[in-house]
Design a protein around this motif. Structure first.
Motif, PDB file in Angstrom:
ATOM      1  N   UNK A 258      20.374 -34.250   7.756  1.00 30.39           N
ATOM      2  CA  UNK A 258      19.618 -35.478   7.532  1.00 30.39           C
ATOM      3  C   UNK A 258      19.375 -36.296   8.795  1.00 30.39           C
ATOM      4  N   UNK A 259      20.261 -36.177   9.764  1.00 24.83           N
ATOM      5  CA  UNK A 259      20.172 -37.056  10.919  1.00 24.83           C
ATOM      6  C   UNK A 259      19.079 -36.630  11.877  1.00 24.83           C
ATOM      7  N   UNK A 260      19.345 -35.518  12.530  1.00 21.99           N
ATOM      8  CA  UNK A 260      18.395 -35.002  13.494  1.00 21.99           C
ATOM      9  C   UNK A 260      17.724 -33.797  12.881  1.00 21.99           C
ATOM     10  N   UNK A 261      17.014 -33.060  13.696  1.00 26.62           N
ATOM     11  CA  UNK A 261      16.275 -31.898  13.241  1.00 26.62           C
ATOM     12  C   UNK A 261      17.134 -30.925  12.420  1.00 26.62           C
ATOM     13  N   UNK A 262      16.517 -30.306  11.454  1.00 24.08           N
ATOM     14  CA  UNK A 262      17.211 -29.255  10.717  1.00 24.08           C
ATOM     15  C   UNK A 262      16.262 -28.084  10.555  1.00 24.08           C
ATOM     16  N   UNK A 263      16.805 -26.934  10.251  1.00 26.36           N
ATOM     17  CA  UNK A 263      15.928 -25.776  10.090  1.00 26.36           C
ATOM     18  C   UNK A 263      15.546 -25.607   8.636  1.00 26.36           C
ATOM     19  N   UNK A 264      14.449 -24.979   8.458  1.00 27.93           N
ATOM     20  CA  UNK A 264      13.941 -24.725   7.123  1.00 27.93           C
ATOM     21  C   UNK A 264      13.517 -23.276   7.090  1.00 27.93           C
ATOM     22  N   UNK A 265      13.931 -22.580   6.062  1.00 26.98           N
ATOM     23  CA  UNK A 265      13.547 -21.173   5.949  1.00 26.98           C
ATOM     24  C   UNK A 265      12.407 -21.044   4.981  1.00 26.98           C
ATOM     25  N   UNK A 266      11.440 -20.251   5.381  1.00 27.11           N
ATOM     26  CA  UNK A 266      10.266 -20.132   4.544  1.00 27.11           C
ATOM     27  C   UNK A 266       9.834 -18.685   4.494  1.00 27.11           C
ATOM     28  N   UNK A 267       9.455 -18.265   3.312  1.00 26.54           N
ATOM     29  CA  UNK A 267       8.911 -16.931   3.158  1.00 26.54           C
ATOM     30  C   UNK A 267       7.500 -16.941   3.727  1.00 26.54           C
TER      31      UNK A 267
ATOM     32  N   UNK B   3      15.864 -47.449  13.440  1.00 22.48           N
ATOM     33  CA  UNK B   3      16.600 -47.940  12.283  1.00 22.48           C
ATOM     34  C   UNK B   3      17.779 -47.060  11.903  1.00 22.48           C
ATOM     35  N   UNK B   4      17.904 -45.922  12.585  1.00 21.52           N
ATOM     36  CA  UNK B   4      18.926 -44.966  12.174  1.00 21.52           C
ATOM     37  C   UNK B   4      19.904 -44.697  13.317  1.00 21.52           C
ATOM     38  N   UNK B   5      21.177 -44.667  12.987  1.00 19.35           N
ATOM     39  CA  UNK B   5      22.215 -44.414  13.971  1.00 19.35           C
ATOM     40  C   UNK B   5      22.990 -43.180  13.527  1.00 19.35           C
ATOM     41  N   UNK B   6      23.232 -42.274  14.465  1.00 22.81           N
ATOM     42  CA  UNK B   6      23.962 -41.062  14.114  1.00 22.81           C
ATOM     43  C   UNK B   6      25.356 -41.089  14.733  1.00 22.81           C
TER      44      UNK B   6
ATOM     45  N   UNK C 190      25.214 -28.385  21.261  1.00 20.79           N
ATOM     46  CA  UNK C 190      24.716 -27.019  21.105  1.00 20.79           C
ATOM     47  C   UNK C 190      23.394 -27.002  20.359  1.00 20.79           C
ATOM     48  N   UNK C 191      23.304 -27.841  19.316  1.00 19.76           N
ATOM     49  CA  UNK C 191      22.087 -27.860  18.512  1.00 19.76           C
ATOM     50  C   UNK C 191      20.982 -28.689  19.158  1.00 19.76           C
ATOM     51  N   UNK C 192      21.313 -29.342  20.245  1.00 21.15           N
ATOM     52  CA  UNK C 192      20.328 -30.201  20.893  1.00 21.15           C
ATOM     53  C   UNK C 192      20.015 -31.420  20.058  1.00 21.15           C
ATOM     54  N   UNK C 193      20.988 -31.836  19.233  1.00 24.84           N
ATOM     55  CA  UNK C 193      20.765 -32.984  18.354  1.00 24.84           C
ATOM     56  C   UNK C 193      21.312 -34.243  19.012  1.00 24.84           C
ATOM     57  N   UNK C 194      20.511 -35.301  18.933  1.00 23.32           N
ATOM     58  CA  UNK C 194      20.957 -36.555  19.526  1.00 23.32           C
ATOM     59  C   UNK C 194      21.982 -37.221  18.626  1.00 23.32           C
ATOM     60  N   UNK C 195      22.913 -37.922  19.239  1.00 21.89           N
ATOM     61  CA  UNK C 195      23.787 -38.760  18.428  1.00 21.89           C
ATOM     62  C   UNK C 195      24.117 -40.015  19.212  1.00 21.89           C
ATOM     63  N   UNK C 196      24.555 -41.045  18.494  1.00 21.61           N
ATOM     64  CA  UNK C 196      24.807 -42.317  19.148  1.00 21.61           C
ATOM     65  C   UNK C 196      26.288 -42.522  19.434  1.00 21.61           C
TER      66      UNK C 196
END
Ligand SMILES: Nc1ncnc2c1ncn2[C@@H]1O[C@H](COP(=O)(O)OP(=O)(O)O)[C@@H](O)[C@H]1O
Ligand SMILES: [Mg+2]
Lengths: 191, 542
Positions: free
Chosen positions: B195-204, B225-228, B238-244
């Protein structure tokens, strides 16, 4: 005025019997006929045709010859033969207006009977009350009669299929309790 | 679809004979239908589709070729589609006004039709991203179905469905809606970093090969407006996800109750429970965990003798608690108290996502429990203060948890903080958003407190039963539930919608991002223009 094809010789409210004007020249099974009358011409459907000897004591016997041979050799036996047809009353014309129910009075004896015109066929069959009249008549081969009439009448309607469906629905309503009989009739309508 | 009412009752719903030109295949369970009564218009869902006939003999007829005419006459008219509807709302036909619960049924032979866009808007409102937020569209329609966000957050809500049905996406939508509208502040325990930063989605891709793509998290949609917070900064990097901020827990923060929640994970028996309580009594609630965990063998022997404790029990407890002690975010001392910081953000109207990185279930459960407990306590304190002073009301808080059944199982539920919050309803301005795939694992009392349920496909009968306990009209909704597609379809029922409705879930994609961000620009522009105008007007006055 079209010529008549028969004459009423026995009459009651629901049916009448006619003698055909010519031997073997009765109208078709399941065709509409009307009794000529200025005020009230009664309309019915031909459901039975009989040809018998007019003299009960002189019944036809088999001669083993073709009709042509017989007519040449024994023309007198044809003098005795008469064709009769039975008509079931389904409605009547009053002031040129067709009513799809029984007339107040039966047809009179010795009235002339004539075939209905194409226009009349369309008009009469537009009113599908004839179906219930036949089904409740109790006369012989009602199922065959209904099927023959529907076959005949649908020819006079622009959309024959639509007409058959409409009459079919009425038939299904009337025969709600007897699905097999409904199907027996419907099978005879369209092959 | 068109038809006419043939029979019905308030208790069983109404039955509709389909017009002959339609077949049962034109109607699907869950479709939204409208009945035009004489005085009222009724809104309803299709709950059943049947083939019926006026004569059972017709039903067994196979209509051979020679029976073509019979088939034309019979099928559609004497053998017909029979649709069960359960009217749920009615509205005056004359005035376009409020809808209300049905208290009567439409008269015989009232016409029935598929709902139009206007009908959907009439019942569910038009999206404004403040109160009404579009979650999707009715099946086979394009008009938005909105949930009422203030009502959604007013009571606890739940998003359920078996794995892979789209719970996470629905939750993303709901959270984005809440964030956008400011109906509440979110505290999200993001077990799977979705929910915070990017996530993967699998699609057929359409040929059976799964293709991965990325979807945006809340922080990307609402950066200001969002703090992680993260418990696993390594994983975030590793995931390249930002956090605060990084969160650590101190040994002193662990109480026996917190450990008890992990009873089944740690395999604790009643002796262990007792021992923990004894230790916390003797050593102090702040010290027992650290002291016990670090106790050497000799020390333990002495301690047991001194206090008359069973050595074996102590050793076993220590061994079992080692798993907690070893959690990477467990620290002897911590630089700041995460709860204080989270509270500051929440109070300022910011939304907080707590990411767990590669933390396992055990850590997730413990942290979620401890933080929630303390934040709730803080809320209780502030709300009580507010009630006394009528000042500084803390913003309404929605706590989202995944794997909700772990916290709310019947064995645990009575004691956990989550059950308490569910029971309190909105007394302290805190509600829950539960996300789970096993409704049967959640205490039934808690289930009955859930105001709004959003259910994706559930296969297990016990899960369906659990979901529908206490729901009016459960029988009809059951058919609808079973008929849901296994992806991106959901049944929404309860507090936030005027009537239950099946939706095709709104796509969470670039278009959604634009829609939800775009209005933001407009607002900004408006604010900017107003500011400029004000300045201009001020000038004029001088
Ligand atoms: N609203 C949606 N928008 C886009 N894709 C969706 C949506 N709902 C479901 N999906 C698809 O379905 C898959 C599974 O959804 P997900 O929410 O991860 O399921 P769950 O959380 O129930 O296991 C996603 O990877 C995505 O491809
Ligand atoms: Mg998920």
């Amino acid at each position: 005025m079209p010529t008549h094809i028969g004459e009423v010789i026995e009459s009651k409210t629901t049916q009448f019997i006619c003698q055909a004007t010519e031997l073997h020249r009765a109208p078709d099974f399941g065709s509409f006929v009307q009794v000529q009358d200025e005020h009230c011409s009664i309309v019915g459907v031909v459901y039975n045709t009989t040809t018998v000897s007019s003299d009960p004591s002189r019944k036809p016997v088999a001669y083993g010859q073709t009709e042509d041979e017989l007519r040449r050799q024994q023309p007198q036996i044809f003098q005795l033969l008469r064709t009769y047809f039975d008509v079931l009353v389904v409605g009547y014309y009053q002031n040129h207006q067709y009513c799809g129910f029984l007339p107040p009075q039966p047809s009179r004896i010795h009235s002339f009977v004539q075939q209905c015109s194409d226009g009349q066929y369309k008009e009469i069959s537009q009113n599908i009350n004839y179906i219930s009249a036949i089904l409740s008549s109790g006369c012989e081969c009602t199922d065959e009669l209904v099927a023959a009439l529907i076959r005949n009448c649908s020819r006079y309607h622009d959309d024959a299929t639509e007409y058959q469906r409409r009459v079919g629905s009425e038939l299904r309503r009337l025969l709600a309790a007897d699905y097999e009989r409904f199907k027996t009739i419907i099978r005879r309508v369209r092959q | 679809m068109k038809g006419r009412i043939v029979r019905g009752s308030i208790s069983t719903g109404v039955e509709v004979k389909l017009d002959p030109q339609y077949t049962v295949e034109d109607v699907k369970v869950g479709n939204f239908a409208v009945i035009e009564g004489r005085k009222y218009r009724y809104f309803s869902l299709v709950s059943d589709v049947k083939i019926e006939s006026t004569n059972p003999a017709m039903l067994v007829d196979s209509f051979e070729d020679e029976d073509e005419l019979a088939r034309e006459i019979i099928v559609g008219d004497s053998i017909f589609g029979n649709i069960s509807l359960n009217p749920m709302l009615m509205a005056d036909k004359e005035q376009v006004g409020e809808t209300r619960a049905v208290r009567t049924i439409p008269p015989h032979s009232s016409p029935v039709r598929t709902a139009t866009d206007e009908d959907v808007a009439h019942v569910f409102g038009s999206p404004d991203n403040k109160v009404f937020f579009s979650m999707g569209t009715p099946l086979e329609m394009d008009s938005p179905v909105c949930v009422n966000l203030p009502k959604l957050v007013e009571r606890c809500s739940g998003i359920f469905g078996k794995a892979g049905t789209g719970k996470t996406f629905l939750t993303r939508l709901a959270l984005a809606g809440i964030t956008k509208s400011q109906a509440a502040v979110n505290l999200i325990f993001d077990a799977h970093n979705e929910y915070g930063w990017e996530a993967t989605k699998e699609e057929d891709r359409g040929d059976g090969v799964l293709q991965e793509s990325h979807v945006k998290g809340l922080k990307q949609l609402f950066p200001s407006r969002v703090v992680i917070f993260t418990l696993d900064p390594e994983s975030s990097r590793r995931r390249g996800a930002k956090f605060d901020h990084e969160i650590n827990l101190a040994h002193s923060q662990i109480t026996p109750e917190d450990v008890l929640l992990l009873q089944s994970q740690l395999n604790l028996n009643s002796t262990a429970t007792e021992t923990m309580h004894l230790l916390s009594g003797k050593m102090g609630a702040e010290h027992w965990f650290g002291l016990l965990a670090e106790m050497a063998a000799e020390e333990m022997k002495d301690y047991a003798e001194e206090h008359g404790l069973h050595l074996g029990a102590l050793q076993a407890l220590q061994r079992k608690l080692k798993r907690v002690y070893d959690l990477p975010f467990m620290k002897d001392k911590i630089p700041f108290d995460a709860v204080d910081k989270i509270m500051q953000y929440l109070n300022a109207g910011k939304h907080v996502v707590i990411e767990f990185g590669s933390t396992q279930l055990l850590g997730y459960m413990m942290v979620t429990n401890i933080l929630t407990k303390r934040i709730h306590a803080e809320y209780v304190r502030r709300m009580e203060k507010y009630q006394a002073t009528r000042e500084n009301k803390p913003p309404h808080l929605v706590i989202s948890i995944e794997e909700a059944h772990r916290f709310l199982s019947p064995e645990l539920a009575r004691d956990t903080i989550f059950a308490t919050i569910a029971r309190e309803m909105r007394k302290f301005n805190v509600t829950l958003l539960l996300v789970d795939q096993r409704t049967s694992g959640i205490d039934s009392e808690v289930m009955s407190q859930i105001g709004t349920k959003i259910a994706c496909k559930l296969d297990d009968e016990s899960d369906v039963n659990a979901l529908l306990t206490g729901v009016h009209d459960a029988k009809n909704l059951r058919n609808i539930l079973y008929s849901l597609d296994s992806k991106q379809q959901a049944l929404i029922l309860g507090h936030a919608v005027p009537m239950p409705v099946v939706i095709k879930t709104r796509n969470y994609d670039a278009q959604f991002y634009n829609e939800i961000v775009e209005t933001n620009y407009q607002e900004n522009d408006k604010a900017f223009n107003e500011m400029v105008n004000d300045m201009y007007n001020d000038d004029e006055e001088i």
